[in-house]
Design a protein around this motif. Structure first.
Motif, mmCIF file in Angstrom:
data_model
loop_
_atom_site.group_PDB
_atom_site.id
_atom_site.type_symbol
_atom_site.label_atom_id
_atom_site.label_comp_id
_atom_site.label_asym_id
_atom_site.label_seq_id
_atom_site.Cartn_x
_atom_site.Cartn_y
_atom_site.Cartn_z
ATOM 1 N N ASP A 1 0.815 -1.221 0.000
ATOM 2 C CA ASP A 1 0.000 0.000 0.000
ATOM 3 C C ASP A 1 0.849 1.272 0.000
ATOM 4 O O ASP A 1 1.917 1.344 0.626
ATOM 5 N N VAL A 2 0.327 2.281 -0.691
ATOM 6 C CA VAL A 2 0.848 3.643 -0.591
ATOM 7 C C VAL A 2 -0.102 4.397 0.331
ATOM 8 O O VAL A 2 -1.304 4.518 0.048
ATOM 9 N N VAL A 3 0.430 4.876 1.441
ATOM 10 C CA VAL A 3 -0.374 5.553 2.457
ATOM 11 C C VAL A 3 0.055 7.009 2.553
ATOM 12 O O VAL A 3 1.245 7.309 2.655
ATOM 13 N N ALA A 4 -0.919 7.910 2.526
ATOM 14 C CA ALA A 4 -0.636 9.331 2.738
ATOM 15 C C ALA A 4 -1.075 9.702 4.149
ATOM 16 O O ALA A 4 -2.261 9.636 4.476
ATOM 17 N N ASP A 5 -0.118 10.066 4.983
ATOM 18 C CA ASP A 5 -0.387 10.538 6.336
ATOM 19 C C ASP A 5 -0.410 12.065 6.260
ATOM 20 O O ASP A 5 0.629 12.714 6.284
ATOM 21 N N ILE A 6 -1.624 12.625 6.135
ATOM 22 C CA ILE A 6 -1.764 14.064 5.907
ATOM 23 C C ILE A 6 -1.946 14.771 7.247
ATOM 24 O O ILE A 6 -2.789 14.399 8.047
ATOM 25 N N GLY A 7 -1.141 15.809 7.456
ATOM 26 C CA GLY A 7 -1.046 16.412 8.780
ATOM 27 C C GLY A 7 -0.174 15.538 9.648
ATOM 28 O O GLY A 7 -0.435 15.321 10.830
ATOM 29 N N ALA A 8 0.905 15.047 9.038
ATOM 30 C CA ALA A 8 1.758 14.038 9.684
ATOM 31 C C ALA A 8 2.443 14.552 10.932
ATOM 32 O O ALA A 8 2.787 13.775 11.828
ATOM 33 N N GLY A 9 2.677 15.864 10.997
ATOM 34 C CA GLY A 9 3.317 16.424 12.184
ATOM 35 C C GLY A 9 4.705 15.854 12.393
ATOM 36 O O GLY A 9 5.531 15.796 11.479
ATOM 37 N N SER A 10 4.948 15.392 13.598
ATOM 38 C CA SER A 10 6.268 14.855 13.949
ATOM 39 C C SER A 10 6.497 13.453 13.407
ATOM 40 O O SER A 10 7.603 12.923 13.509
ATOM 41 N N GLY A 11 5.448 12.836 12.847
ATOM 42 C CA GLY A 11 5.604 11.508 12.264
ATOM 43 C C GLY A 11 5.217 10.370 13.183
ATOM 44 O O GLY A 11 5.626 9.228 12.971
ATOM 45 N N TYR A 12 4.409 10.658 14.204
ATOM 46 C CA TYR A 12 4.020 9.602 15.157
ATOM 47 C C TYR A 12 3.439 8.402 14.423
ATOM 48 O O TYR A 12 3.863 7.256 14.661
ATOM 49 N N PHE A 13 2.481 8.620 13.534
ATOM 50 C CA PHE A 13 1.889 7.498 12.795
ATOM 51 C C PHE A 13 2.720 7.118 11.579
ATOM 52 O O PHE A 13 2.776 5.945 11.202
ATOM 53 N N THR A 14 3.371 8.084 10.976
ATOM 54 C CA THR A 14 4.188 7.808 9.793
ATOM 55 C C THR A 14 5.157 6.661 10.047
ATOM 56 O O THR A 14 5.250 5.712 9.249
ATOM 57 N N PHE A 15 5.865 6.734 11.162
ATOM 58 C CA PHE A 15 6.915 5.740 11.418
ATOM 59 C C PHE A 15 6.367 4.451 12.023
ATOM 60 O O PHE A 15 7.082 3.452 12.082
ATOM 61 N N ARG A 16 5.120 4.447 12.428
ATOM 62 C CA ARG A 16 4.474 3.204 12.844
ATOM 63 C C ARG A 16 3.844 2.488 11.653
ATOM 64 O O ARG A 16 3.684 1.277 11.662
ATOM 65 N N ILE A 17 3.494 3.267 10.629
ATOM 66 C CA ILE A 17 2.947 2.679 9.404
ATOM 67 C C ILE A 17 4.056 2.130 8.514
ATOM 68 O O ILE A 17 3.881 1.108 7.836
ATOM 69 N N SER A 18 5.199 2.782 8.513
ATOM 70 C CA SER A 18 6.299 2.429 7.613
ATOM 71 C C SER A 18 6.620 0.926 7.572
ATOM 72 O O SER A 18 6.686 0.345 6.482
ATOM 73 N N PRO A 19 6.809 0.253 8.712
ATOM 74 C CA PRO A 19 7.127 -1.185 8.634
ATOM 75 C C PRO A 19 5.944 -2.055 8.206
ATOM 76 O O PRO A 19 6.136 -3.223 7.855
ATOM 77 N N LEU A 20 4.737 -1.500 8.190
ATOM 78 C CA LEU A 20 3.560 -2.268 7.780
ATOM 79 C C LEU A 20 3.394 -2.294 6.264
ATOM 80 O O LEU A 20 2.603 -3.091 5.746
ATOM 81 N N VAL A 21 4.132 -1.425 5.556
ATOM 82 C CA VAL A 21 4.044 -1.376 4.089
ATOM 83 C C VAL A 21 5.452 -1.479 3.493
ATOM 84 O O VAL A 21 5.914 -0.562 2.800
ATOM 85 N N PRO A 22 6.144 -2.584 3.727
ATOM 86 C CA PRO A 22 7.551 -2.695 3.304
ATOM 87 C C PRO A 22 7.754 -2.595 1.796
ATOM 88 O O PRO A 22 8.812 -2.155 1.342
ATOM 89 N N GLN A 23 6.759 -2.998 1.012
ATOM 90 C CA GLN A 23 6.865 -2.865 -0.447
ATOM 91 C C GLN A 23 6.127 -1.630 -0.956
ATOM 92 O O GLN A 23 6.107 -1.369 -2.159
ATOM 93 N N GLY A 24 5.535 -0.884 -0.045
ATOM 94 C CA GLY A 24 4.841 0.345 -0.412
ATOM 95 C C GLY A 24 5.606 1.549 0.096
ATOM 96 O O GLY A 24 6.836 1.515 0.204
ATOM 97 N N LYS A 25 4.899 2.590 0.441
ATOM 98 C CA LYS A 25 5.560 3.777 0.995
ATOM 99 C C LYS A 25 4.564 4.624 1.775
ATOM 100 O O LYS A 25 3.353 4.449 1.656
#
Length: 252
Positions: free
Chosen positions: A99-123
């Motif tokens: 999956d390609v996930v857009a974390d909009i209003g990502a801020g400091s990346g709290y969810f960004t970096f928790r989502i990252s390992p869940l989509v190893p072939q995505g971004k």
């Protein structure tokens, strides 16, 4: 020659006749404290009912002030997972590895970096309008070896995402602060692939015990009215979090 501001009585009478013949239109924006509606938008501008708002209203809702980058420590507080059950939210996303996930209003990346390992072939496209937040994201991207994270500088009216490029858009406690929600929703709709999902997470306005300022909460009814208004389909409210709604919308 008569000065432009020196009107004769006859000229005033003629002006009034023509003015009323044209419909006696009056510009209410010239009246102090009057509510004004921009002719090219859905926004209403008037004195803030709540001091935590910007004096701008969308579909009956006053828009809240935006949280600044200086509040990053609150986003990253240690007790956040326990308070908000962010672990349950991540499970509810039901992400696929590609999956390609857009974390909009990502801020400091709290969810960004928790989502990252869940989509190893995505971004993960981490979108924010504050460069200071994106600088934090870039630093943490290296520290966490999260090289499928791509910081993107959005604007107040556009997330700056390519058309039909995103499987899931995540908005966590951010949408209510968008100063141009209509335009942002249209940008999100454009960025979603056919069948793509918008996951809107907002503190529950219906629950008086949620310890968050009123303008930083949204009801399901209000959120659904706003999002379906630009053509996304409401799918469900996953009522599994203690403080927040998880509202799922889909692009046909």
């Amino acid at each position: 020659m008569t000065h432009p501001t020196q009107w004769t009585g006859q000229a005033i009478i003629i002006f009034l006749i023509f003015w009323c013949a044209s419909g006696c239109k009056y510009d209410s924006s010239a009246t102090t404290n009057a509510t004004t509606v921009k002719p090219d938008s859905l926004y209403v501008y008037k004195k803030p009912i709540d001091p935590n708002g910007i004096g701008k209203y969308y579909r009956g809702r006053q828009i809240a002030y935006t949280m600044g980058h200086t509040e990053a420590s609150w986003l990253e507080r240690a007790e956040r997972e326990k308070e908000e059950r962010t672990d349950l939210l991540l499970q509810a996303l039901q992400l696929k590895p590609t999956d390609v996930v857009a974390d909009i209003g990502a801020g400091s990346g709290y969810f960004t970096f928790r989502i990252s390992p869940l989509v190893p072939q995505g971004k993960v496209l981490a979108v924010d309008v504050q460069q200071e937040f994106l600088n934090m994201l870039m630093d943490n991207r290296i520290l966490k070896n999260a090289f499928n994270v791509e910081p993107i500088l959005g604007s107040l009216q556009d997330p700056n995402l390519p058309t039909d490029s995103v499987d899931v858009v995540l908005l966590v406690d951010a949408y209510h602060e968008f100063s141009y929600p209509h335009e942002m929703l249209l940008g999100i709709k454009n960025a979603l692939k056919p069948g793509g999902r918008l996951v809107l997470v907002e503190y529950k306005a219906e629950d008086p015990y949620v310890p968050i300022k009123a303008l930083h909460r949204m009801s399901e009814k209000q959120a659904v009215k706003e999002v379906t208004g630009i053509g996304l389909k409401f799918v469900e409210n996953q009522n599994i979090l203690p403080l927040q709604h998880i509202l799922i919308f889909k692009k046909n």
